[in-house]
Motif scaffolding. Structure first.
Motif, PDB file in Angstrom:
ATOM      1  N   ALA A  64       0.847  -1.206   0.000  1.00 17.03           N
ATOM      2  CA  ALA A  64       0.000   0.000   0.000  1.00 17.03           C
ATOM      3  C   ALA A  64       0.877   1.249   0.000  1.00 17.03           C
ATOM      4  O   ALA A  64       2.043   1.202   0.387  1.00 17.03           O
ATOM      5  CB  ALA A  64      -0.889  -0.021   1.233  1.00 17.03           C
ATOM      6  N   ILE A  65       0.278   2.350  -0.432  1.00 18.62           N
ATOM      7  CA  ILE A  65       0.960   3.652  -0.402  1.00 18.62           C
ATOM      8  C   ILE A  65       1.197   4.014   1.072  1.00 18.62           C
ATOM      9  O   ILE A  65       0.296   3.866   1.900  1.00 18.62           O
ATOM     10  CB  ILE A  65       0.013   4.723  -1.006  1.00 18.62           C
ATOM     11  N   PRO A  66       2.389   4.500   1.418  1.00 19.85           N
ATOM     12  CA  PRO A  66       2.620   4.837   2.837  1.00 19.85           C
ATOM     13  C   PRO A  66       1.786   6.033   3.285  1.00 19.85           C
ATOM     14  O   PRO A  66       1.424   6.888   2.469  1.00 19.85           O
ATOM     15  CB  PRO A  66       4.118   5.172   2.892  1.00 19.85           C
ATOM     16  N   GLU A  67       1.507   6.056   4.576  1.00 18.14           N
ATOM     17  CA  GLU A  67       0.715   7.174   5.119  1.00 18.14           C
ATOM     18  C   GLU A  67       1.556   8.441   5.176  1.00 18.14           C
ATOM     19  O   GLU A  67       1.050   9.544   5.046  1.00 18.14           O
ATOM     20  CB  GLU A  67       0.267   6.830   6.542  1.00 18.14           C
ATOM     21  N   GLU A  68       2.870   8.235   5.404  1.00 18.51           N
ATOM     22  CA  GLU A  68       3.726   9.416   5.548  1.00 18.51           C
ATOM     23  C   GLU A  68       4.367   9.803   4.217  1.00 18.51           C
ATOM     24  O   GLU A  68       4.335   9.045   3.254  1.00 18.51           O
ATOM     25  CB  GLU A  68       4.823   9.138   6.575  1.00 18.51           C
ATOM     26  N   LYS A  69       4.999  10.972   4.216  1.00 20.22           N
ATOM     27  CA  LYS A  69       5.673  11.447   3.009  1.00 20.22           C
ATOM     28  C   LYS A  69       7.077  10.842   2.953  1.00 20.22           C
ATOM     29  O   LYS A  69       7.776  10.810   3.958  1.00 20.22           O
ATOM     30  CB  LYS A  69       5.761  12.977   3.094  1.00 20.22           C
ATOM     31  N   VAL A  70       7.460  10.333   1.790  1.00 18.18           N
ATOM     32  CA  VAL A  70       8.842   9.868   1.616  1.00 18.18           C
ATOM     33  C   VAL A  70       9.451  10.603   0.421  1.00 18.18           C
ATOM     34  O   VAL A  70       8.744  11.289  -0.320  1.00 18.18           O
ATOM     35  CB  VAL A  70       8.918   8.339   1.388  1.00 18.18           C
ATOM     36  N   ASP A  71      10.776  10.456   0.238  1.00 19.17           N
ATOM     37  CA  ASP A  71      11.456  11.156  -0.854  1.00 19.17           C
ATOM     38  C   ASP A  71      11.814  10.239  -2.023  1.00 19.17           C
ATOM     39  O   ASP A  71      11.923  10.688  -3.156  1.00 19.17           O
ATOM     40  CB  ASP A  71      12.753  11.795  -0.327  1.00 19.17           C
ATOM     41  N   LEU A  72      12.053   8.972  -1.699  1.00 23.86           N
ATOM     42  CA  LEU A  72      12.488   8.035  -2.737  1.00 23.86           C
ATOM     43  C   LEU A  72      11.799   6.699  -2.491  1.00 23.86           C
ATOM     44  O   LEU A  72      11.755   6.222  -1.353  1.00 23.86           O
ATOM     45  CB  LEU A  72      14.013   7.862  -2.642  1.00 23.86           C
ATOM     46  N   ILE A  73      11.254   6.113  -3.574  1.00 24.64           N
ATOM     47  CA  ILE A  73      10.481   4.872  -3.439  1.00 24.64           C
ATOM     48  C   ILE A  73      11.063   3.825  -4.384  1.00 24.64           C
ATOM     49  O   ILE A  73      11.220   4.087  -5.584  1.00 24.64           O
ATOM     50  CB  ILE A  73       9.008   5.127  -3.859  1.00 24.64           C
ATOM     51  N   TYR A  74      11.369   2.657  -3.863  1.00 24.97           N
ATOM     52  CA  TYR A  74      11.800   1.541  -4.712  1.00 24.97           C
ATOM     53  C   TYR A  74      10.589   0.668  -5.002  1.00 24.97           C
ATOM     54  O   TYR A  74       9.903   0.229  -4.076  1.00 24.97           O
ATOM     55  CB  TYR A  74      12.860   0.689  -4.010  1.00 24.97           C
ATOM     56  N   LEU A  75      10.349   0.416  -6.293  1.00 23.20           N
ATOM     57  CA  LEU A  75       9.288  -0.522  -6.678  1.00 23.20           C
ATOM     58  C   LEU A  75       9.862  -1.501  -7.691  1.00 23.20           C
ATOM     59  O   LEU A  75      10.742  -1.129  -8.487  1.00 23.20           O
ATOM     60  CB  LEU A  75       8.107   0.217  -7.320  1.00 23.20           C
ATOM     61  N   CYS A  76       9.368  -2.724  -7.689  1.00 19.92           N
ATOM     62  CA  CYS A  76       9.854  -3.746  -8.624  1.00 19.92           C
ATOM     63  C   CYS A  76       8.673  -4.576  -9.095  1.00 19.92           C
ATOM     64  O   CYS A  76       8.049  -5.274  -8.297  1.00 19.92           O
ATOM     65  CB  CYS A  76      10.874  -4.620  -7.897  1.00 19.92           C
ATOM     66  N   PHE A  77       8.340  -4.468 -10.390  1.00 15.06           N
ATOM     67  CA  PHE A  77       7.245  -5.253 -10.983  1.00 15.06           C
ATOM     68  C   PHE A  77       7.600  -5.672 -12.396  1.00 15.06           C
ATOM     69  O   PHE A  77       8.041  -4.812 -13.160  1.00 15.06           O
ATOM     70  CB  PHE A  77       5.944  -4.441 -11.014  1.00 15.06           C
ATOM     71  N   PRO A  78       7.411  -6.939 -12.778  1.00 17.38           N
ATOM     72  CA  PRO A  78       7.066  -8.071 -11.943  1.00 17.38           C
ATOM     73  C   PRO A  78       8.113  -8.239 -10.834  1.00 17.38           C
ATOM     74  O   PRO A  78       9.296  -8.058 -11.090  1.00 17.38           O
ATOM     75  CB  PRO A  78       7.067  -9.262 -12.897  1.00 17.38           C
ATOM     76  N   ASN A  79       7.627  -8.609  -9.663  1.00 16.20           N
ATOM     77  CA  ASN A  79       8.458  -8.520  -8.476  1.00 16.20           C
ATOM     78  C   ASN A  79       9.405  -9.703  -8.293  1.00 16.20           C
ATOM     79  O   ASN A  79       9.062 -10.840  -8.561  1.00 16.20           O
ATOM     80  CB  ASN A  79       7.530  -8.406  -7.253  1.00 16.20           C
ATOM     81  N   ASN A  80      10.598  -9.386  -7.831  1.00 16.31           N
ATOM     82  CA  ASN A  80      11.467 -10.396  -7.250  1.00 16.31           C
ATOM     83  C   ASN A  80      11.485 -10.074  -5.759  1.00 16.31           C
ATOM     84  O   ASN A  80      11.846  -8.958  -5.402  1.00 16.31           O
ATOM     85  CB  ASN A  80      12.890 -10.284  -7.820  1.00 16.31           C
TER      86      ASN A  80
END
Ligand code: PLP
Length: 410
Positions: free
Chosen positions: A170-186
């Motif tokens: 889920a999207i975090p409730e707090e503010k962040v500066d950098l987000i790592y995402l991986c899809f299709p996921n390992n």
């Protein structure tokens, strides 16, 4: 004496693959007559496509002539490859990416590990759990975390992928500066829909964050409704960097070639709030620390985009996906719930028991090596990852043995 970077001391020793190796060796010593099938690692097994080999050979022959010799090439990659990438992987899917937004490199591991270097030490980072460990360890080395307590580094915001959320954080409730995402996921093999990626892009825009999107396994997507690139999402060019690799689609794990897309629209700020081009910063970093991928390797990579190459890549990935289907249906028939394997070479099995216990059962009772999910983060506990990178005969035999071991036990 010279002092070390003490952030390295915070790194949790990676026991995962050495622990697996130790258990496999112990099993083999106790059962020398039994064969072991390894479905644990993420390396591919099938040979390089003919189109790539031919281009590779031709380029080496060219290098043996005065006219065809290539010395240092452009650090960002040769124009012929950057154009082929932009055209085939992005523009053909309606994503407006220019060749000069592409940086060719020797691996998505290096790029996804190195990219953080251009950002400040005290930014807030969101990391998936379970995760490809490179994202975590490179930020620990750079000093962006505190200590590791109970499998969690202080300072990260963890994005939990669990059975409850279908393994899509889920999207975090707090503010962040950098987000790592991986899809299709390992390691989970989960994929994200357009709507889910749009939520991330909108969130990143809202909080002026950047997304590092790892699409190393994109060639395994078969569901036409799923996005192949984050740039298929409106607005992503202002907030996302994308990593791609030729390792898993074309068997380049040993040949080494990948690329990173850094759109020119991306901006980040200095302490005073002045905006800077992320593309310019990465270009500076890349040219300072990297000296280009060899000409023959880039020629071999370009051949992936030829008509013949495309056909071969499709049949290679189809082959692994067929393996994945065999694995997934065998494991589901035993009553386990799984994700992945349909648009990804990994099958993430909910073992409903500690992941090392299940690993041991499969090793000792079936002679099959998998990867315990706990090695990928706290949320990986109670899961194992099964990789479809193997021969069909090994996959069939492994599933037969697992079925026998688990049904005989019941
Ligand atoms: N990104 C992910 C998510 C991976 O799983 C891997 C390899 O397993 C890589 C990147 C590494 O890719 P490359 O071989 O291009 O370094």
């Amino acid at each position: 004496m010279t002092r070390i970077n003490e952030n390295y001391l915070k790194l949790k020793a990676s026991y995962l693959f050495s622990d697996i190796a130790k258990r496999v060796t112990a099993f083999q010593e106790a059962n020398p007559e039994k064969s072991i099938i390894k479905l644990g690692i993420g390396d591919v097994t099938e040979p390089l496509p003919a189109a790539c080999r031919e281009a590779f050979h031709n380029a080496i022959d060219e290098m043996g002539t005065r006219e065809g010799f290539h010395g240092y090439g452009p650090e960002q990659g040769y124009e012929f490859l950057r154009k082929a990438i932009a055209l085939n992987d992005f523009q053909a899917r309606g994503a407006d990416i220019d060749p000069d937004e592409i940086f060719v490199s020797d691996g998505a591991k290096c790029d996804s590990g190195n990219f953080q270097e251009i950002f400040a030490d005290d930014i807030k980072i969101a990391i998936p759990d379970p995760v490809y460990p490179v994202y975590v360890d490179t930020n620990v080395m750079a000093g962006r975390t505190g200590a590791n307590i109970d499998d969690r580094y202080e300072g990260f915001v963890y994005l939990e992928a669990t059975p409850e959320n279908g393994y899509i954080p889920a999207i975090p409730e707090e503010k962040v500066d950098l987000i790592y995402l991986c899809f299709p996921n390992n390691p989970t093999g989960a994929t994200a829909t357009k709507e889910q990626l749009k939520m991330w892009v909108d969130y990143a825009k809202d909080c002026d964050a950047l997304i590092l999107f790892d699409a190393a396994y994109v060639a395994f997507i078969r569901d036409e409704s799923l996005p192949r690139s984050i740039y298929e999402i409106e607005g992503a060019k202002e907030v996302a960097i994308e990593f791609r690799s030729f390792s898993k689609n074309a068997g380049f794990t040993g040949t080494r070639c990948a690329y990173t897309v850094v759109p020119k629209d991306l901006k980040a700020v200095d302490e005073s709030g002045t905006e800077h081009s992320v593309h310019a910063l990465w270009n500076r970093r890349h040219c300072t620390k990297f000296n280009g991928v060899s000409y023959p390797v880039q020629k071999a990579a370009e051949a992936i985009y030829s008509q013949e190459g495309k056909k071969e890549i499709r049949s290679l990935t189809d082959f692994y996906l067929e393996n994945a289907k065999v694995v997934r249906s065998a494991v589901e028939a035993l009553g386990f719930s799984c994700v992945g394997g349909d648009n990804s070479p990994y099958i993430w099995v909910n073992a409903n028991r500690p992941s090392w216990d299940f690993f041991d059962v499969l090793l000792n009772e079936a002679g099959v090596v998998t990867t315990p999910g706990a090695g990928f983060g706290r949320c990986g506990e109670n899961h194992i990852r099964i990789s479809a990178f193997n021969s069909r005969s090994n996959i069939d035999e492994a599933m037969k043995r697992i079925n026998h071991a688990l049904t005989a036990k019941a």
